[in-house]
Design a protein around this motif. Structure first.
Motif, PDB file in Angstrom:
ATOM      1  N   SER A   1      -1.710  -0.778   2.257  1.00  0.00           N
ATOM      2  CA  SER A   1      -2.164   0.494   1.688  1.00  0.00           C
ATOM      3  C   SER A   1      -2.328   1.492   2.826  1.00  0.00           C
ATOM      4  O   SER A   1      -2.803   1.140   3.904  1.00  0.00           O
ATOM      5  CB  SER A   1      -3.482   0.320   0.930  1.00  0.00           C
ATOM      6  N   ALA A   2      -1.910   2.726   2.577  1.00  0.00           N
ATOM      7  CA  ALA A   2      -1.923   3.725   3.646  1.00  0.00           C
ATOM      8  C   ALA A   2      -2.480   5.048   3.149  1.00  0.00           C
ATOM      9  O   ALA A   2      -2.111   5.528   2.080  1.00  0.00           O
ATOM     10  CB  ALA A   2      -0.500   3.928   4.177  1.00  0.00           C
ATOM     11  N   TYR A   3      -3.363   5.625   3.955  1.00  0.00           N
ATOM     12  CA  TYR A   3      -3.876   6.962   3.668  1.00  0.00           C
ATOM     13  C   TYR A   3      -3.880   7.760   4.966  1.00  0.00           C
ATOM     14  O   TYR A   3      -4.666   7.491   5.864  1.00  0.00           O
ATOM     15  CB  TYR A   3      -5.285   6.890   3.079  1.00  0.00           C
TER      16      TYR A   3
ATOM     17  N   ASN B   1       1.070   8.143  12.115  1.00  0.00           N
ATOM     18  CA  ASN B   1       1.358   7.706  13.482  1.00  0.00           C
ATOM     19  C   ASN B   1       1.612   6.209  13.624  1.00  0.00           C
ATOM     20  O   ASN B   1       2.122   5.768  14.651  1.00  0.00           O
ATOM     21  CB  ASN B   1       0.202   8.096  14.410  1.00  0.00           C
ATOM     22  N   SER B   2       1.255   5.441  12.610  1.00  0.00           N
ATOM     23  CA  SER B   2       1.331   3.994  12.766  1.00  0.00           C
ATOM     24  C   SER B   2       2.028   3.260  11.622  1.00  0.00           C
ATOM     25  O   SER B   2       2.547   2.162  11.806  1.00  0.00           O
ATOM     26  CB  SER B   2      -0.083   3.414  12.919  1.00  0.00           C
ATOM     27  N   VAL B   3       2.050   3.842  10.427  1.00  0.00           N
ATOM     28  CA  VAL B   3       2.480   3.098   9.250  1.00  0.00           C
ATOM     29  C   VAL B   3       3.922   2.620   9.342  1.00  0.00           C
ATOM     30  O   VAL B   3       4.239   1.496   8.920  1.00  0.00           O
ATOM     31  CB  VAL B   3       2.265   3.933   7.959  1.00  0.00           C
ATOM     32  N   ALA B   4       4.831   3.424   9.871  1.00  0.00           N
ATOM     33  CA  ALA B   4       6.245   3.046   9.909  1.00  0.00           C
ATOM     34  C   ALA B   4       6.464   1.789  10.743  1.00  0.00           C
ATOM     35  O   ALA B   4       7.224   0.893  10.357  1.00  0.00           O
ATOM     36  CB  ALA B   4       7.094   4.197  10.436  1.00  0.00           C
ATOM     37  N   ALA B   5       5.792   1.691  11.888  1.00  0.00           N
ATOM     38  CA  ALA B   5       5.943   0.517  12.748  1.00  0.00           C
ATOM     39  C   ALA B   5       5.391  -0.734  12.073  1.00  0.00           C
ATOM     40  O   ALA B   5       5.980  -1.820  12.169  1.00  0.00           O
ATOM     41  CB  ALA B   5       5.246   0.748  14.088  1.00  0.00           C
TER      42      ALA B   5
ATOM     43  N   GLU C   1      10.283   6.979   4.199  1.00  0.00           N
ATOM     44  CA  GLU C   1      11.542   7.146   3.455  1.00  0.00           C
ATOM     45  C   GLU C   1      12.660   6.256   3.985  1.00  0.00           C
ATOM     46  O   GLU C   1      13.553   5.850   3.239  1.00  0.00           O
ATOM     47  CB  GLU C   1      11.980   8.605   3.494  1.00  0.00           C
ATOM     48  N   GLN C   2      12.621   5.949   5.258  1.00  0.00           N
ATOM     49  CA  GLN C   2      13.675   5.150   5.884  1.00  0.00           C
ATOM     50  C   GLN C   2      13.799   3.737   5.322  1.00  0.00           C
ATOM     51  O   GLN C   2      14.826   3.081   5.510  1.00  0.00           O
ATOM     52  CB  GLN C   2      13.426   5.069   7.391  1.00  0.00           C
TER      53      GLN C   2
ATOM     54  N   ASP D   1      -3.441  -3.708   7.358  1.00  0.00           N
ATOM     55  CA  ASP D   1      -3.838  -2.308   7.498  1.00  0.00           C
ATOM     56  C   ASP D   1      -2.671  -1.485   8.039  1.00  0.00           C
ATOM     57  O   ASP D   1      -1.867  -1.978   8.843  1.00  0.00           O
ATOM     58  CB  ASP D   1      -5.028  -2.179   8.443  1.00  0.00           C
ATOM     59  N   ALA D   2      -2.606  -0.230   7.628  1.00  0.00           N
ATOM     60  CA  ALA D   2      -1.520   0.649   8.074  1.00  0.00           C
ATOM     61  C   ALA D   2      -1.833   1.351   9.388  1.00  0.00           C
ATOM     62  O   ALA D   2      -0.967   2.037   9.936  1.00  0.00           O
ATOM     63  CB  ALA D   2      -1.222   1.696   6.990  1.00  0.00           C
ATOM     64  N   ASP D   3      -3.050   1.185   9.910  1.00  0.00           N
ATOM     65  CA  ASP D   3      -3.456   1.927  11.104  1.00  0.00           C
ATOM     66  C   ASP D   3      -3.594   1.047  12.336  1.00  0.00           C
ATOM     67  O   ASP D   3      -4.412   1.303  13.218  1.00  0.00           O
ATOM     68  CB  ASP D   3      -4.770   2.663  10.855  1.00  0.00           C
TER      69      ASP D   3
END
Length: 231
Positions: free
Chosen positions: A12-14, A18-22, A52-53, A91-93
């Motif tokens: 889950s991301a909010y 800066n970090s979610v894609a990796a 989107e990638q 976590d996304a962060d």
């Protein structure tokens, strides 16, 4: 034995541009993860653009809310969409998250060493020995069947979701194992939101955690009883 179970990752991301894609890329590239479900919880930054990638990846499922609905709501929807036997919450962060850390979370479940694994981001010995927040770490793995009975109970706990999971597992006498995820770290709230914003966010999290404890006092008592029974 990892090939004998299907494993789903829920992220889950909010506002984690800066970090979610990796984090998502590492999880999608993992040979032991069968599907990755990302819930964009009403982000207003570039989180959506940076994700989107991954749309064409067959392992990838993307859910997006127009407005922020809260961490627990997003995590529960991810679980409901998941088809795996094991759910890995990530976590996304976080930064420096690697394949080896995913294996750390999953292997104790597969080897029947634990029924929930909590992965604590760790950069140094201080974190390992003294950090009082290790029970609240977001990186964790569980059997989906174990949390299905409490999905509705945890849906609206917001940042109290980890506390609720801990209480439930303790009250049932289920074994929890910690894994220290060396090299993984969170971007501090101060760096993300500034001093004023970080204090506000910490206050909200603490309030939601205490609300979870107060609302689920029966589970608290059952957890305490189970802990003392184990000694």
């Amino acid at each position: 034995m990892l090939n004998d179970v299907k494993i789903s990752a829920v992220i889950s991301a909010y506002n984690e541009e800066n970090s979610v894609a990796a984090v998502v890329k590492t999880t999608l590239d993992s040979e032991i993860i069968d599907e990755v479900i990302v819930v964009n919880d009403g982000s207003t930054d570039k989180t959506a653009n940076n994700l989107e990638q991954f749309i064409s990846n067959p392992k990838y499922t993307y859910i997006e809310y127009e407005k922020n609905r809260g961490k627990s709501f997003a995590m529960v929807e991810g679980v409901e969409k998941a088809t795996g036997d094991i759910i890995v919450f990530i976590d996304a962060d976080i930064f420096n998250f690697e394949e080896k850390h995913i294996k750390q979370l999953i292997t104790p479940l597969v080897n029947q060493e634990a029924e929930m694994v909590i992965g604590h981001p760790t950069e140094n010995k201080f974190d390992e020995k003294l950090n009082p927040f290790q029970m609240l770490a977001g990186e964790r793995a569980v059997f989906k069947i174990d949390i299905l009975p409490i999905l509705e109970d945890i849906r609206h706990t917001q940042y109290g979701i980890e506390t609720m999971l801990n209480l439930y597992y303790k009250s049932k006498g289920k074994k929890i194992k910690f894994e220290y995820l060396w090299g993984v770290y969170h971007l501090t709230k101060i760096r993300k939101n500034g001093v004023n914003g970080s204090f506000k966010n910490y206050a909200v999290e603490i309030k939601q955690i205490f609300k979870t404890l107060a609302t689920n006092y029966v589970l608290v008592m059952m957890a305490v009883k189970a802990i003392f029974k184990g000694y």
